[in-house]
Motif scaffolding. Structure first.
Motif, short mmCIF file in Angstrom:
data_model
loop_
_atom_site.label_atom_id
_atom_site.label_comp_id
_atom_site.label_asym_id
_atom_site.label_seq_id
_atom_site.Cartn_x
_atom_site.Cartn_y
_atom_site.Cartn_z
N LEU A 1 0.60 -1.59 -0.06
CA LEU A 1 -0.03 -0.40 0.22
C LEU A 1 0.74 1.36 -0.27
N SER A 2 1.88 1.26 0.54
CA SER A 2 2.32 2.52 0.68
C SER A 2 3.37 2.68 -0.26
N SER A 3 3.77 1.76 -1.48
CA SER A 3 4.14 1.52 -2.54
C SER A 3 3.59 2.37 -3.39
N VAL A 4 2.29 1.82 -3.54
CA VAL A 4 1.56 2.82 -4.61
C VAL A 4 1.13 3.86 -3.83
N LEU A 5 0.85 4.43 -2.73
CA LEU A 5 0.65 5.65 -2.56
C LEU A 5 1.74 6.30 -2.86
N ALA A 6 3.03 6.03 -2.16
CA ALA A 6 4.17 6.72 -2.83
C ALA A 6 4.19 6.87 -4.52
N PHE A 7 3.87 5.95 -4.90
CA PHE A 7 3.65 6.23 -6.36
C PHE A 7 3.01 7.19 -6.62
N ARG A 8 1.91 7.35 -6.49
CA ARG A 8 0.83 8.31 -6.50
C ARG A 8 1.21 9.94 -6.08
N GLU B 1 3.91 11.21 -8.69
CA GLU B 1 3.22 11.77 -10.41
C GLU B 1 2.62 12.80 -9.81
N LEU B 2 1.69 12.99 -8.66
CA LEU B 2 1.62 14.35 -8.17
C LEU B 2 2.61 15.49 -8.07
N LEU B 3 3.69 15.37 -7.26
CA LEU B 3 4.81 16.60 -7.97
C LEU B 3 5.18 16.48 -8.59
N ILE B 4 5.67 15.79 -9.37
CA ILE B 4 6.38 16.43 -11.18
C ILE B 4 4.88 16.61 -11.64
N PHE B 5 4.22 16.37 -11.19
CA PHE B 5 2.77 17.42 -12.23
C PHE B 5 2.94 19.10 -11.43
N ALA C 1 7.26 22.14 -4.45
CA ALA C 1 7.66 20.87 -5.08
C ALA C 1 8.50 19.78 -4.73
N LEU C 2 9.87 20.87 -5.42
CA LEU C 2 11.22 19.78 -5.38
C LEU C 2 11.96 20.18 -3.74
N ASP C 3 11.25 19.84 -3.03
CA ASP C 3 11.77 20.06 -1.32
C ASP C 3 11.35 18.55 -1.15
N PHE C 4 10.22 17.82 -1.64
CA PHE C 4 10.05 16.82 -1.36
C PHE C 4 10.93 15.35 -2.36
N LEU C 5 11.34 15.58 -2.91
CA LEU C 5 11.85 15.32 -4.46
C LEU C 5 13.43 15.28 -4.29
N THR C 6 13.51 13.92 -5.07
CA THR C 6 15.46 13.57 -4.98
C THR C 6 15.70 13.56 -6.46
N ILE D 1 -13.58 12.44 -21.42
CA ILE D 1 -14.24 11.27 -21.72
C ILE D 1 -13.78 10.33 -20.38
N SER D 2 -12.57 11.00 -19.56
CA SER D 2 -12.16 10.49 -18.57
C SER D 2 -13.22 11.36 -17.29
N PHE D 3 -13.29 11.93 -17.31
CA PHE D 3 -13.99 13.02 -16.17
C PHE D 3 -12.91 13.87 -15.43
N GLY D 4 -11.63 14.01 -16.81
CA GLY D 4 -10.59 14.08 -16.15
C GLY D 4 -9.49 13.58 -15.28
N ILE D 5 -9.97 12.50 -14.92
CA ILE D 5 -8.33 11.25 -13.90
C ILE D 5 -7.44 11.26 -15.02
N SER D 6 -7.96 10.90 -15.74
CA SER D 6 -6.70 10.50 -17.42
C SER D 6 -5.86 11.33 -17.49
N GLU D 7 -5.30 13.38 -17.35
CA GLU D 7 -4.88 14.00 -16.99
C GLU D 7 -4.29 14.87 -15.96
N ASP D 8 -5.15 14.48 -14.75
CA ASP D 8 -4.49 14.69 -13.74
C ASP D 8 -4.00 13.94 -12.81
#
Length: 338
Positions: A97-104, A107-111, A154-159, A260-267
């Motif tokens: 679960l932590s791997s999936v949450l971290a993955f998302r 993705e959010l931080l890069i966005f 955002a970069l404060d939380f990335l390396t 079409i995806s209600f915004g999910i595909s691009e957000d």
């Protein structure tokens, strides 16, 4: 301004952060592609899992585990070999679960980084235009600094991972994500249909469903195959509204794919929110139906005004946990307030 040029200027502005990436880069074009991969479309339904040699290159094991979990076919979720197999072991569940949450979250931080970069670049272009028209040197003063500062949150939380040549979550955020998931797990009661195992099933299923949402790339891939196999004869017009940005007839633009995806595909914000919601949706559930809690005038029913009692209780528990001092950095990472 081209995407490659924008990425090059972005990297120059934050070169202290991405120096390792720049050193490994063979060309500006490669650098641009690397940023694009950072928040590319989710893994497709037919993607294969990474090989062991690929996984060995990843310094952030959670990311590789998340990709492997996401790469499972829908009807095979939980049936693969460890560590992606369904399990009742608490630590193994937390790892998944932590791997999936971290993955998302990554993705959010890069966005956010890309969005802030684009906004800062637009300001710089406006200032440069004003300088050209007015010959006022002061109009561009400090714009380069603003580009770097705009991305700093955002970069404060990335390396930068030199093996991947891309951003990963910082060690402190990765650890905080795992601790949060573990604490959420411990707060679940051992009741049927509302246990931590149930939350795991829902979260991993949600993550997989999100990876199957149609993106603009998926739509256009199908359109190109269809168009190439038939004589269009002018029958296929541009799809989408009058504000379409597609460059070829018969192809979808990003705005139409988003609708079409209600915004999910691009957000990525929506995708993170949905995975996070799946994780916490039944935390601290007592196993008693809302109707019974209301009828018996349970203290939880009184607290939540007899409305969605169990659900509101789970939200209260989860967000109260996020308010703890130990999770303040994670809270700022998820929802910056400035």
């Amino acid at each position: 301004m081209s995407a490659t040029t924008s990425d090059a200027e972005f990297d120059m502005a934050i070169k202290s952060v991405v120096a390792a990436v720049a050193a490994a880069s063979t060309s500006t074009s490669d650098e641009g592609n690397r940023h694009n991969r950072s928040f590319s479309s989710p893994i497709s339904e037919t993607s294969d899992c990474h090989s062991d040699s690929d996984i060995a290159l990843l310094s952030f094991d959670g990311l590789s585990l998340a990709e492997r979990l996401t790469s499972q076919r829908w009807h095979e979720i939980g049936n693969g070999p460890p560590p992606i197999a369904a399990t009742s072991d608490f630590d193994e569940i937390v790892d998944q679960l932590s791997s999936v949450l971290a993955f998302r979250l990554r993705e959010l931080l890069i966005f956010r980084v890309v969005a802030m970069r684009n906004k800062a670049m637009k300001r710089m272009n406006t200032a440069n235009s004003a300088f050209s028209n007015n010959c006022n040197h002061n109009s561009t003063s400090g714009e380069g600094d603003s580009l770097a500062s705009a991305t700093s949150s955002a970069l404060d939380f990335l390396t930068v991972d030199p093996h991947l040549g891309d951003y990963v979550l910082s060690d402190s955020i990765s650890e905080s994500v795992r601790n949060f998931v573990a604490t959420i797990g411990k707060l679940h009661n051992g009741v049927g249909f509302h246990s931590f195992e149930h939350a795991t099933h829902v979260t991993l299923s949600m993550n997989k469903l999100l990876s199957m949402v149609t993106t603009v790339e998926d739509l256009n891939s199908c359109s190109k195959r269809r168009i190439s196999s038939q004589d269009t004869g002018g029958a296929y017009s541009r799809r989408g509204s009058s504000d379409s940005t597609a460059s070829e007839p018969g192809l979808y633009d990003r705005q139409r794919a988003e609708r079409i995806s209600f915004g999910i595909s691009e957000d990525p914000r929506l995708r993170f929110a949905m995975v996070f919601s799946a994780l916490i949706h039944d935390v601290a559930h007592t196993g008693v139906p809302n109707s019974v809690l209301v009828e018996e005038e349970d203290e939880l029913a009184i607290l939540h005004n007899d409305v969605s009692v169990a659900e509101q209780h789970s939200l209260q528990v989860a967000f109260s946990l996020l308010q703890r001092e130990e999770f303040q950095e994670l809270k700022r990472c998820i929802g910056p307030t400035s």
